[in-house]
Design a protein around this motif. Structure first.
Motif, short mmCIF file in Angstrom:
data_model
loop_
_atom_site.label_atom_id
_atom_site.label_comp_id
_atom_site.label_asym_id
_atom_site.label_seq_id
_atom_site.Cartn_x
_atom_site.Cartn_y
_atom_site.Cartn_z
N LEU A 53 0.84 -1.21 0.00
CA LEU A 53 0.00 0.00 0.00
C LEU A 53 0.87 1.25 0.00
O LEU A 53 0.60 2.22 -0.74
CB LEU A 53 -0.89 0.01 1.25
CG LEU A 53 -2.21 -0.76 1.15
CD1 LEU A 53 -2.85 -0.85 2.53
CD2 LEU A 53 -3.15 -0.10 0.18
N THR A 54 1.90 1.22 0.82
CA THR A 54 2.79 2.38 0.91
C THR A 54 3.46 2.65 -0.44
O THR A 54 3.59 3.81 -0.86
CB THR A 54 3.86 2.14 1.99
OG1 THR A 54 3.24 1.75 3.20
CG2 THR A 54 4.69 3.37 2.24
N THR A 55 3.89 1.58 -1.10
CA THR A 55 4.55 1.75 -2.40
C THR A 55 3.60 2.38 -3.40
O THR A 55 3.98 3.29 -4.16
CB THR A 55 5.04 0.38 -2.92
OG1 THR A 55 5.78 -0.28 -1.91
CG2 THR A 55 5.91 0.54 -4.14
N ALA A 113 3.10 6.00 -2.51
CA ALA A 113 4.33 6.77 -2.71
C ALA A 113 4.55 7.07 -4.19
O ALA A 113 5.04 8.16 -4.54
CB ALA A 113 5.54 6.01 -2.15
N LYS A 114 4.18 6.14 -5.04
CA LYS A 114 4.35 6.38 -6.49
C LYS A 114 3.47 7.53 -6.95
O LYS A 114 3.80 8.24 -7.90
CB LYS A 114 3.96 5.11 -7.26
CG LYS A 114 5.07 4.10 -7.33
CD LYS A 114 4.65 2.88 -8.13
CE LYS A 114 5.73 1.83 -8.05
NZ LYS A 114 5.32 0.55 -8.64
N LEU A 115 2.33 7.69 -6.27
CA LEU A 115 1.43 8.77 -6.66
C LEU A 115 1.87 10.11 -6.07
O LEU A 115 1.78 11.15 -6.73
CB LEU A 115 0.00 8.45 -6.18
CG LEU A 115 -0.66 7.23 -6.81
CD1 LEU A 115 -1.96 6.90 -6.09
CD2 LEU A 115 -0.93 7.45 -8.28
N LYS A 117 13.44 8.57 0.81
CA LYS A 117 13.28 7.33 1.60
C LYS A 117 12.68 7.64 2.97
O LYS A 117 11.83 6.91 3.49
CB LYS A 117 14.64 6.67 1.80
CG LYS A 117 15.05 5.73 0.70
CD LYS A 117 16.34 5.02 1.06
CE LYS A 117 16.93 4.38 -0.17
NZ LYS A 117 18.26 3.84 0.04
N GLN A 118 13.14 8.76 3.54
CA GLN A 118 12.61 9.14 4.86
C GLN A 118 11.12 9.45 4.75
O GLN A 118 10.33 9.04 5.62
CB GLN A 118 13.38 10.37 5.35
CG GLN A 118 13.31 10.55 6.86
CD GLN A 118 14.14 11.72 7.32
OE1 GLN A 118 14.37 12.67 6.56
NE2 GLN A 118 14.57 11.68 8.54
N ARG A 119 10.76 10.13 3.68
CA ARG A 119 9.34 10.47 3.51
C ARG A 119 8.52 9.21 3.33
O ARG A 119 7.39 9.10 3.82
CB ARG A 119 9.16 11.40 2.31
CG ARG A 119 9.37 12.86 2.67
CD ARG A 119 9.04 13.77 1.51
NE ARG A 119 10.27 14.39 1.03
CZ ARG A 119 10.61 14.53 -0.24
NH1 ARG A 119 9.83 14.10 -1.20
NH2 ARG A 119 11.75 15.10 -0.58
N VAL A 120 9.06 8.22 2.61
CA VAL A 120 8.35 6.95 2.40
C VAL A 120 8.17 6.21 3.73
O VAL A 120 7.12 5.62 3.99
CB VAL A 120 9.09 6.07 1.37
CG1 VAL A 120 8.54 4.67 1.35
CG2 VAL A 120 8.98 6.69 -0.02
N SER A 121 9.18 6.26 4.58
CA SER A 121 9.05 5.57 5.86
C SER A 121 8.02 6.25 6.75
O SER A 121 7.24 5.59 7.45
CB SER A 121 10.40 5.49 6.58
OG SER A 121 10.83 6.77 6.96
N TYR A 122 7.97 7.58 6.69
CA TYR A 122 6.91 8.30 7.44
C TYR A 122 5.54 7.91 6.89
O TYR A 122 4.57 7.73 7.65
CB TYR A 122 7.10 9.81 7.34
CG TYR A 122 8.26 10.35 8.13
CD1 TYR A 122 8.97 11.48 7.70
CD2 TYR A 122 8.68 9.73 9.30
CE1 TYR A 122 10.03 11.97 8.42
CE2 TYR A 122 9.76 10.21 10.02
CZ TYR A 122 10.42 11.33 9.57
OH TYR A 122 11.50 11.81 10.28
N LEU A 123 5.47 7.80 5.57
CA LEU A 123 4.21 7.43 4.94
C LEU A 123 3.78 6.04 5.40
O LEU A 123 2.59 5.79 5.65
CB LEU A 123 4.36 7.46 3.42
CG LEU A 123 3.13 7.04 2.61
CD1 LEU A 123 2.00 8.04 2.79
CD2 LEU A 123 3.47 6.91 1.14
N ARG A 124 4.73 5.14 5.50
CA ARG A 124 4.44 3.76 5.95
C ARG A 124 3.86 3.76 7.36
O ARG A 124 2.88 3.07 7.65
CB ARG A 124 5.72 2.93 5.90
CG ARG A 124 5.50 1.46 6.11
CD ARG A 124 6.82 0.73 6.24
NE ARG A 124 6.59 -0.63 6.63
CZ ARG A 124 6.58 -1.66 5.79
NH1 ARG A 124 6.81 -1.48 4.52
NH2 ARG A 124 6.35 -2.87 6.22
N MET A 125 4.48 4.56 8.22
CA MET A 125 3.95 4.65 9.59
C MET A 125 2.54 5.21 9.58
O MET A 125 1.66 4.75 10.30
CB MET A 125 4.87 5.54 10.44
CG MET A 125 6.08 4.80 10.96
SD MET A 125 7.42 5.80 11.57
CE MET A 125 6.66 7.05 12.51
#
Lengths: 168, 275
Positions: free
Chosen positions: A24-26, A29-31, A87-95
């Motif tokens: 879901l995060t991926t 994040a692509k969008l 990458k940091q933004r993606v990890s925040y998004l995952r959380m």
């Protein structure tokens, strides 16, 4: 009966959803986190410099080779910094996605509890449910009724047990 | 001159093969060679011919070498020149070492380095049998270790259940009990004089507890994970014995609650199917 099945499937879905947080995060994040023009230009510049460097012989024109190498290193460092930021933004998004799933689950349950607070999901003869009739009927309070709260607890327990058995 | 070179070559070959045998004996745990055991070495010079092709057809004789024979420093054992039909080349020597054919050679009991060799023993070696010896020795060691500790050699009955199988059995029995309850209640009969679905469940749980305490003591149940509450209790200074009692009670309650969920869920499903 339909409501009972619906609530069971809802609980099952929310029990499995945390397993797919990565995917879901991926997708999200692509969008949201698209590659900017600046980064694309940076990559093109690095590629051009490397091509130019490959045409130079290191023994014949070392000074120019070294100058190009320094430029490439500098641009790579900038690209790496931008990559780390992403990458940091993606990890925040995952959380955020994980927390969002739990919040969504809680909101839906609260909404259902509010809507079905006095409507039983099903009925059973009240003598069958002796002596735990009131607990089974939570929150409706009707005799012989199976309430939403009790059914949610039962569904969660069954799903958890079956997942433990099959190793899901 | 050529004879001297041949003799030296032979001595070198002999030393190499001796060392191989010593290494094998070290693996097998055999003791070192002593001088007195040199006398036990057999002498059979005419049968020796490592270069002949008929050596493959020879009967493989395994004679356990004495420690005297196996020592790499037993320089008395030297191959005799007259025992060989032709002078062996170093290549054939190395090939012999690498194969599992019986390596037959003679040695001498006199000085380690001499031009003249005297036949005094025959030695057969087969690496396949040596490998078998290694496994046998390992098995012997294992059996010895077992016999030395009789308390650990008690034969325990094989456990037919493990935690996973027991877990599955519990679920199946819950489902079957709910089906039985639903079938009986639908006929209008009361279970244990009361029309309640919880009494069969209670009887089932009591039976489980009795079974776990008597027959299935060896089966360790699925351990419940430590929760924040237990961690908080530990930090508050609760005694370990009390924590153990707490964990035991909570795990029992968790298992009973889980069983009840399965039972009630399946009861509702059977009720929907049978009504």
């Amino acid at each position: 009966m339909f409501l009972m099945v619906l609530i069971f499937m809802l609980e099952f879905a929310f029990a499995l959803l945390p397993k797919f947080v990565g995917e879901l995060t991926t997708m999200i994040a692509k969008l949201i986190f698209t590659v900017t023009n600046e980064e694309l230009n940076l990559r093109a510049e690095i590629k051009d410099l490397k091509e130019e460097q490959s045409n130079i012989s290191i023994t014949d024109d070392f000074a120019r080779y070294a100058r190009l190498q320094r430029k490439v290193d500098k641009l790579l460092a900038v690209g790496k910094e931008k990559g780390n930021e992403r990458k940091q933004r993606v990890s925040y998004l995952r959380m955020a996605v994980t927390v969002g799933i739990y919040i969504l689950h809680a909101v839906i349950l609260l909404l259902l509890m509010f809507l079905l607070r006095s409507e039983p999901l099903s009925y059973l003869p009240h003598q069958w449910l002796f002596p735990l009739g009131n607990f089974v009927a939570f929150p409706t309070g009707a005799q012989g009724a199976i309430g939403l709260g009790f059914w949610v607890i039962i569904s969660n327990s069954v799903i958890h047990r079956v997942r433990g058995l099959i190793g899901l | 001159m050529s004879d001297r070179a041949a003799a030296q070559r032979e001595a070198r070959r002999r030393k190499i093969t001796q060392n191989a045998q010593a290494r094998m004996n070290k693996l097998l745990g055999r003791s070192d060679v002593t001088e007195t055991e040199d006398q036990d070495i057999k002498i059979s010079a005419p049968e020796v011919s490592p270069d002949t092709s008929s050596s493959k057809d020879d009967e493989i004789q395994l004679q356990p070498p004495s420690p005297a024979q196996t020592s790499p420093y037993n320089l008395r054992r030297r191959p005799q020149r007259s025992d060989f039909s032709s002078t062996p080349s170093p290549e054939t020597v190395t090939q012999k070492e690498l194969t599992t054919e019986p390596i037959i050679f003679t040695g001498e009991t006199s000085s380690p380095v001499s031009e003249e060799y005297e036949p005094n023993f025959e030695f057969h070696h087969n690496r396949r049998d040596a490998a078998a010896d290694v496994t046998e020795t390992a098995a012997d060691l294992n059996s010895k270790s077992k016999t030395q500790d009789p308390s650990k050699t008690e034969v325990q009955p094989p456990s037919t259940f493990d935690a996973k199988a027991l877990e599955l059995l519990r679920v199946v029995v819950c489902v079957m009990t709910s089906l039985f309850s639903r079938s009986v209640l639908a006929l209008g009969f009361g279970l244990f004089m009361v029309e309640s679905i919880f009494l069969p469940f209670l009887a089932m749980e009591l039976f489980y507890t009795y079974l776990m305490e008597t027959s299935l003591k060896d089966v360790s149940p699925v351990q419940s994970q430590a929760t924040l509450v237990s961690a908080a209790l530990m930090l508050c200074g609760m005694k370990p014995e009390l924590m153990g009692v707490y964990h035991k009670i909570m795990s029992h309650i968790a298992v009973i609650a889980s069983d009840f969920s399965i039972y009630f869920f399946s009861f509702v499903i059977w009720n929907a199917l049978l009504s």
